[in-house]
Scaffold this active site. Structure first.
Site, PDB file in Angstrom:
ATOM      1  N   GLU A 131     -21.875  74.237  25.906  1.00  0.00           N
ATOM      2  CA  GLU A 131     -21.871  75.668  26.255  1.00  0.00           C
ATOM      3  C   GLU A 131     -22.094  75.831  27.762  1.00  0.00           C
ATOM      4  O   GLU A 131     -21.527  76.718  28.396  1.00  0.00           O
ATOM      5  CB  GLU A 131     -22.982  76.408  25.499  1.00  0.00           C
ATOM      6  CG  GLU A 131     -22.701  76.627  24.032  1.00  0.00           C
ATOM      7  CD  GLU A 131     -21.723  77.765  23.774  1.00  0.00           C
ATOM      8  OE1 GLU A 131     -20.533  77.608  24.112  1.00  0.00           O
ATOM      9  OE2 GLU A 131     -22.141  78.786  23.228  1.00  0.00           O
ATOM     10  N   THR A 184     -17.747  85.040  28.960  1.00  0.00           N
ATOM     11  CA  THR A 184     -19.224  84.977  28.995  1.00  0.00           C
ATOM     12  C   THR A 184     -19.754  84.686  30.396  1.00  0.00           C
ATOM     13  O   THR A 184     -20.739  85.289  30.842  1.00  0.00           O
ATOM     14  CB  THR A 184     -19.732  83.901  28.000  1.00  0.00           C
ATOM     15  OG1 THR A 184     -19.302  84.265  26.694  1.00  0.00           O
ATOM     16  CG2 THR A 184     -21.239  83.796  28.008  1.00  0.00           C
TER      17      THR A 184
HETATM   18  N1  HSE Z   1     -26.724  84.977  24.685  1.00  0.00           N
HETATM   19  C1  HSE Z   1     -25.437  84.737  25.285  1.00  0.00           C
HETATM   20  C2  HSE Z   1     -25.056  85.912  26.144  1.00  0.00           C
HETATM   21  C3  HSE Z   1     -24.418  84.500  24.232  1.00  0.00           C
HETATM   22  O1  HSE Z   1     -25.227  87.051  25.687  1.00  0.00           O
HETATM   23  O2  HSE Z   1     -24.610  85.696  27.266  1.00  0.00           O
HETATM   24  C4  HSE Z   1     -23.032  84.346  24.776  1.00  0.00           C
HETATM   25  O3  HSE Z   1     -22.121  84.193  23.725  1.00  0.00           O
END
Ligand code: HSE
Length: 309
Positions: A131, A184
Site C-alpha cells: 500500500e 488515494t
Molecule cells: N485510510 C486511508 C485513507 C484509506 O483514507 O486515505 C485509503 O483507501
C-alpha cells in the site's frame, strides 16, 4: 502446494471517524489472485485482467499484489519465487480498497505456496508495505480486513497491533460508486496536519461508540457513529455531491452513511432485519444521475478475508 488461487475482498476503511484505524471486509466485490511457485527468486506478474486492468502496472515492484508477494518472500526468507496472475473485480481508484485487495491477495497467495507460511498479522504488514508503494503512505486499514475479514481495529502502528471481530449479522452495506476516479495519494495531500480539540472529542466519541455498537450488535448505533468532521470535509472537493448522496441514503432508511476510504464510493449501512438495501441504492444512484453521472452499486454485507478458491 505449487499453485493457489485466492479470493480477496473489497474493504471499507475509515468508517467515518476511524481514519487509518477502522476497516471492514465486504462480501463483494472481490479480486482473484493466483500464485504459482517458481524456482527463480522474486516475483513475476504473468497477467492482469478485469476491471481497470489496463491502468495497472505489471512491474512487480510497483504492482500491489507483486510488491506484497515480494514482501512475503523476503520476510519468510524464501529461496524460491512466485508468478502472479490478477483478476480485478474491483475498479482501481474506487475507495473500497482496490489496491488493498490485490495486495492482500498477493500476500496470502504467495504465503500459501511457502514451505513455512507466515502468520496472518505478518501478512497484513507485508500487504501494507505494498500500500505504501502504491499510495505513498503506510496504512493497513484496507489490507487488515482484506486479510483477516470482519471488522478490524488497528490499535497502533508502532509496534503494529490489529484486532478483528465479527460485526453484527444484520449489518447491511450499500456501496455506490459514481463514475469518478479519486487517487488515494492525491486525496491524502488535502488532509489537515492538525486537528482542533473540539473535533478530536467528536471523533473519539464517535469512534468509541461505533465499536460499542459493533460489540452490542446495535446497527443503529454503528450507523449513527459513522460521522467525521476532519477527513471527509477536507476531501469533499474531490468527491462532488457527497453530502447529497449521504442525505439521500439516510432519507431512504440508512442507519449511517460515509465516504469509502478516499472516495469516490459512498457507503450506507442499514439493518437487514428492518429494511431492504435496494431502496437506498436506488436513492443514491438517482442523486448521481441527476448530476449526469452513472454509478455502479452493490447491496451486500460484511464478509471474510482472503480465502482459497
Ligand atoms: N485510510 C486511508 C485513507 C484509506 O483514507 O486515505 C485509503 O483507501
Amino acid at each position: 502446494m505449487d499453485k493457489v488461487t485466492v479470493r480477496s475482498p473489497a474493504t471499507l476503511s475509515n468508517l467515518g471517524s476511524g481514519f487509518d484505524v477502522f476497516g471492514l471486509a465486504l462480501r463483494e466485490p472481490y479480486d482473484v489472485v493466483e500464485a504459482k511457485r517458481i524456482p527463480e527468486r522474486g516475483v513475476i506478474i504473468e497477467g492482469i485482467e478485469g476491471w481497470g486492468a489496463d491502468s495497472i502496472t505489471s512491474d512487480p515492484a510497483k504492482n500491489s499484489a507483486g510488491a506484497a508477494a515480494q514482501a512475503v518472500l523476503e520476510r519468510a526468507g524464501s529461496e524460491h519465487g512466485v508468478a502472479i496472475r490478477i483478476k480485478k473485480g474491483i475498479r482501481p481508484c474506487s475507495g473500497i480498497g482496490s489496491s488493498g485487495s490485490s495486495a492482500a491477495g498477493g500476500a496470502c497467495a504467495a504465503n500459501m505456496v511457502l514451505d513455512k507460511p507466515l502468520r496472518s498479522e505478518e501478512l497484513v504488514l507485508c500487504a501494507a508495505k505494498a500500500e505504501q508503494v502504491t499510495s505513498g503512505s503506510f496504512h493497513a486499514d484496507n489490507v487488515g480486513p482484506a486479510v483477516l475479514g470482519g471488522f478490524t481495529v488497528i490499535r497502533a502502528y508502532e509496534p503494529f497491533e490489529i484486532h478483528r471481530m465479527d460485526p453484527p449479522a444484520n449489518l447491511g452495506v450499500v456501496v455506490t460508486m459514481p463514475d469518478l476516479m479519486v487517487n488515494t495519494r492525491e486525496a491524502r495531500k488535502v488532509l489537515p496536519s492538525k486537528v482542533d480539540l473540539k473535533d478530536m472529542i467528536f471523533e473519539v466519541g464517535n469512534a468509541s461508540s461505533l465499536v460499542l455498537g459493533m460489540c452490542r450488535g446495535d446497527v443503529e448505533l454503528v450507523g449513527r457513529s459513522m460521522a467525521d468532521r476532519v477527513i471527509e470535509p477536507a476531501r469533499a472537493k474531490l468527491n462532488p455531491h457527497l453530502k447529497e448522496a449521504e442525505a439521500a441514503a439516510m432519507d431512504a432508511g440508512a442507519a449511517g452513511a460515509f465516504l469509502g476510504g478516499s472516495g469516490p464510493c459512498v457507503i450506507a449501512v442499514y439493518d437487514r432485519k428492518r429494511i431492504e438495501g435496494e431502496g437506498i441504492a436506488e436513492a443514491v444512484r438517482k442523486v448521481y444521475e441527476e448530476h449526469g453521472l452513472k454509478s455502479d452499486n452493490w447491496v451486500t454485507t460484511w464478509g471474510e478475508g482472503c480465502r482459497r478458491v
